[in-house]
Design a protein around this motif. Structure first.
Motif, PDB file in Angstrom:
ATOM      1  N   GLY A  23      24.416 -21.932 -42.818  1.00 31.44           N
ATOM      2  CA  GLY A  23      23.365 -20.932 -42.939  1.00 31.44           C
ATOM      3  C   GLY A  23      22.366 -21.003 -41.804  1.00 31.44           C
ATOM      4  N   ILE A  24      22.006 -22.202 -41.402  1.00 31.80           N
ATOM      5  CA  ILE A  24      21.054 -22.371 -40.305  1.00 31.80           C
ATOM      6  C   ILE A  24      21.673 -21.907 -38.985  1.00 31.80           C
ATOM      7  CG2 ILE A  24      19.736 -24.067 -38.966  1.00 31.80           C
ATOM      8  CD1 ILE A  24      18.509 -23.553 -41.679  1.00 31.80           C
ATOM      9  N   ILE A  25      22.972 -22.114 -38.832  1.00 30.31           N
ATOM     10  CA  ILE A  25      23.646 -21.653 -37.615  1.00 30.31           C
ATOM     11  C   ILE A  25      23.579 -20.132 -37.512  1.00 30.31           C
ATOM     12  CG2 ILE A  25      25.913 -21.466 -36.488  1.00 30.31           C
ATOM     13  CD1 ILE A  25      26.475 -24.312 -37.537  1.00 30.31           C
ATOM     14  N   GLY A  26      23.503 -19.473 -38.655  1.00 33.55           N
ATOM     15  CA  GLY A  26      23.358 -18.020 -38.631  1.00 33.55           C
ATOM     16  C   GLY A  26      24.357 -17.271 -39.482  1.00 33.55           C
ATOM     17  N   LEU A  27      25.229 -17.965 -40.184  1.00 30.33           N
ATOM     18  CA  LEU A  27      26.152 -17.270 -41.074  1.00 30.33           C
ATOM     19  C   LEU A  27      25.373 -16.750 -42.281  1.00 30.33           C
ATOM     20  CD1 LEU A  27      29.231 -19.654 -40.921  1.00 30.33           C
ATOM     21  CD2 LEU A  27      28.898 -17.500 -39.746  1.00 30.33           C
ATOM     22  N   PRO A  28      25.834 -15.673 -42.895  1.00 34.72           N
ATOM     23  CA  PRO A  28      25.075 -15.071 -44.003  1.00 34.72           C
ATOM     24  C   PRO A  28      25.149 -15.902 -45.285  1.00 34.72           C
ATOM     25  CG  PRO A  28      27.120 -13.884 -43.669  1.00 34.72           C
ATOM     26  CD  PRO A  28      27.032 -14.910 -42.566  1.00 34.72           C
ATOM     27  N   VAL A  29      24.353 -16.939 -45.328  1.00 34.78           N
ATOM     28  CA  VAL A  29      24.264 -17.823 -46.490  1.00 34.78           C
ATOM     29  C   VAL A  29      22.830 -17.725 -47.018  1.00 34.78           C
ATOM     30  CG1 VAL A  29      24.403 -20.229 -47.243  1.00 34.78           C
ATOM     31  CG2 VAL A  29      26.022 -19.380 -45.549  1.00 34.78           C
ATOM     32  N   PRO A  30      22.665 -17.505 -48.322  1.00 33.54           N
ATOM     33  CA  PRO A  30      21.308 -17.373 -48.876  1.00 33.54           C
ATOM     34  C   PRO A  30      20.638 -18.745 -49.031  1.00 33.54           C
ATOM     35  CG  PRO A  30      22.933 -17.156 -50.622  1.00 33.54           C
ATOM     36  CD  PRO A  30      23.696 -17.280 -49.333  1.00 33.54           C
ATOM     37  N   ASP A  31      20.085 -19.267 -47.932  1.00 39.74           N
ATOM     38  CA  ASP A  31      19.569 -20.631 -47.892  1.00 39.74           C
ATOM     39  C   ASP A  31      18.531 -20.926 -48.980  1.00 39.74           C
ATOM     40  OD1 ASP A  31      21.076 -21.074 -45.521  1.00 39.74           O
ATOM     41  OD2 ASP A  31      19.449 -20.245 -44.320  1.00 39.74           O
ATOM     42  N   GLU A  32      17.520 -20.079 -49.089  1.00 37.54           N
ATOM     43  CA  GLU A  32      16.445 -20.335 -50.049  1.00 37.54           C
ATOM     44  C   GLU A  32      16.964 -20.304 -51.480  1.00 37.54           C
ATOM     45  OE1 GLU A  32      16.091 -18.227 -47.486  1.00 37.54           O
ATOM     46  OE2 GLU A  32      14.341 -18.909 -46.368  1.00 37.54           O
ATOM     47  N   ILE A  33      17.828 -19.352 -51.770  1.00 37.19           N
ATOM     48  CA  ILE A  33      18.389 -19.240 -53.125  1.00 37.19           C
ATOM     49  C   ILE A  33      19.222 -20.477 -53.446  1.00 37.19           C
ATOM     50  CG2 ILE A  33      19.964 -17.920 -54.588  1.00 37.19           C
ATOM     51  CD1 ILE A  33      18.957 -15.411 -53.062  1.00 37.19           C
ATOM     52  N   ILE A  34      19.979 -20.943 -52.469  1.00 41.96           N
ATOM     53  CA  ILE A  34      20.778 -22.149 -52.664  1.00 41.96           C
ATOM     54  C   ILE A  34      19.873 -23.326 -53.008  1.00 41.96           C
ATOM     55  CG2 ILE A  34      22.139 -23.894 -51.441  1.00 41.96           C
ATOM     56  CD1 ILE A  34      23.552 -21.553 -50.029  1.00 41.96           C
ATOM     57  N   MET A  35      18.796 -23.482 -52.256  1.00 43.36           N
ATOM     58  CA  MET A  35      17.930 -24.639 -52.507  1.00 43.36           C
ATOM     59  C   MET A  35      17.202 -24.523 -53.842  1.00 43.36           C
ATOM     60  SD  MET A  35      16.618 -26.011 -48.882  1.00 43.36           S
ATOM     61  CE  MET A  35      15.650 -24.606 -48.487  1.00 43.36           C
ATOM     62  N   VAL A  36      16.795 -23.334 -54.237  1.00 38.68           N
ATOM     63  CA  VAL A  36      16.180 -23.171 -55.554  1.00 38.68           C
ATOM     64  C   VAL A  36      17.194 -23.516 -56.639  1.00 38.68           C
ATOM     65  CG1 VAL A  36      15.184 -21.488 -57.163  1.00 38.68           C
ATOM     66  CG2 VAL A  36      14.432 -21.529 -54.775  1.00 38.68           C
ATOM     67  N   PHE A  37      18.433 -23.082 -56.469  1.00 41.07           N
ATOM     68  CA  PHE A  37      19.497 -23.410 -57.428  1.00 41.07           C
ATOM     69  C   PHE A  37      19.747 -24.917 -57.473  1.00 41.07           C
ATOM     70  CE2 PHE A  37      24.119 -23.778 -58.430  1.00 41.07           C
ATOM     71  CZ  PHE A  37      24.038 -23.386 -59.762  1.00 41.07           C
ATOM     72  N   VAL A  38      19.736 -25.563 -56.323  1.00 41.42           N
ATOM     73  CA  VAL A  38      19.900 -27.022 -56.257  1.00 41.42           C
ATOM     74  C   VAL A  38      18.751 -27.707 -57.004  1.00 41.42           C
ATOM     75  CG1 VAL A  38      19.806 -28.999 -54.672  1.00 41.42           C
ATOM     76  CG2 VAL A  38      21.309 -27.068 -54.173  1.00 41.42           C
ATOM     77  N   PRO A 115      13.142 -15.836 -42.905  1.00 45.25           N
ATOM     78  CA  PRO A 115      14.580 -15.658 -42.663  1.00 45.25           C
ATOM     79  C   PRO A 115      14.828 -14.885 -41.365  1.00 45.25           C
ATOM     80  CG  PRO A 115      14.050 -15.195 -44.942  1.00 45.25           C
ATOM     81  CD  PRO A 115      12.738 -15.357 -44.220  1.00 45.25           C
ATOM     82  N   GLY A 116      15.775 -15.334 -40.614  1.00 45.36           N
ATOM     83  CA  GLY A 116      16.088 -14.728 -39.315  1.00 45.36           C
ATOM     84  C   GLY A 116      15.393 -15.461 -38.190  1.00 45.36           C
ATOM     85  N   VAL A 117      14.111 -15.719 -38.345  1.00 38.84           N
ATOM     86  CA  VAL A 117      13.369 -16.464 -37.325  1.00 38.84           C
ATOM     87  C   VAL A 117      13.873 -17.901 -37.296  1.00 38.84           C
ATOM     88  CG1 VAL A 117      11.082 -17.333 -36.662  1.00 38.84           C
ATOM     89  CG2 VAL A 117      11.346 -14.988 -37.471  1.00 38.84           C
ATOM     90  N   ARG A 118      14.087 -18.463 -38.485  1.00 44.39           N
ATOM     91  CA  ARG A 118      14.582 -19.832 -38.598  1.00 44.39           C
ATOM     92  C   ARG A 118      15.872 -20.021 -37.783  1.00 44.39           C
ATOM     93  NH1 ARG A 118      14.396 -19.918 -43.730  1.00 44.39           N
ATOM     94  NH2 ARG A 118      16.217 -18.751 -44.306  1.00 44.39           N
ATOM     95  N   HIS A 119      16.727 -19.022 -37.794  1.00 42.76           N
ATOM     96  CA  HIS A 119      18.008 -19.112 -37.103  1.00 42.76           C
ATOM     97  C   HIS A 119      17.843 -18.976 -35.597  1.00 42.76           C
ATOM     98  CE1 HIS A 119      18.503 -17.549 -41.186  1.00 42.76           C
ATOM     99  NE2 HIS A 119      19.453 -18.452 -41.246  1.00 42.76           N
TER     100      HIS A 119
END
Length: 165
Positions: A23-38, A115-119
């Motif tokens: 996700g950080i590399i730039g693939l369409p992964v919902p990073d924030e949602i993943i971490m909230v789920f974790v 989102p987007g800026v992070r990448h």
């Protein structure tokens, strides 16, 4: 998004690491949602809270370092060759690099939350030849705060959901 949640429930920490790095590399992964789920999974004791933060942090930093390296090794030749097709002329690119040289550290730190800026910040850091130690220091601080906040949101929300039952 359902596929990401399925990956985490099936493969646990390995999926968390891989999804955040990709996700950080730039693939369409919902990073924030993943971490909230974790964080939620940690609150119901499926995952360990501390290990989740550590794995998320390492996954995010891995993605940041891969992006930084790609920006450093491939960025300038790619911009020189194809930049004109996206409106990135040498003059505009010089302005972007100058701006990033002045405000890049703050952009990296606060860019995690946009989102987007992070990448883009990782690639720009490598492209602008920011010293790797300086980059690592700021990127790791931002990554740690980012993972702590979003996993904690899921953890607290999960604990409150359990109390309501």
């Amino acid at each position: 998004m359902e596929w990401a949640i399925s990956m985490i429930t099936q493969y646990g920490y390995i999926a968390i690491f891989a999804l955040l790095a990709l996700g950080i590399i730039g693939l369409p992964v919902p990073d924030e949602i993943i971490m909230v789920f974790v964080g939620y999974l940690s609150s119901i004791m499926v995952l360990n809270y501390s290990v989740s933060i550590l794995v998320s942090f390492i996954g995010a930093m891995t993605g940041m370092m891969i992006s930084y390296t790609l920006g450093k090794k491939l960025g300038q030749p790619l911009v020189d060759k194809h930049g004109k097709w996206v409106g990135l002329t040498p003059k505009r690119f010089a302005r972007v690099k100058g701006w990033f040289a002045r405000f890049g550290l703050w952009t990296i730190l606060f860019g995690y939350f946009i989102p987007g800026v992070r990448h883009a910040t990782s690639y720009l850091s490598g492209l602008s030849a920011m010293p790797v130690r300086k980059y690592m220091l700021v990127a790791s601080a931002g990554s740690l705060v980012w993972t702590l906040i979003f996993i904690s949101i899921g953890y607290i929300a999960g604990a409150n959901i359990l109390l309501l039952r």
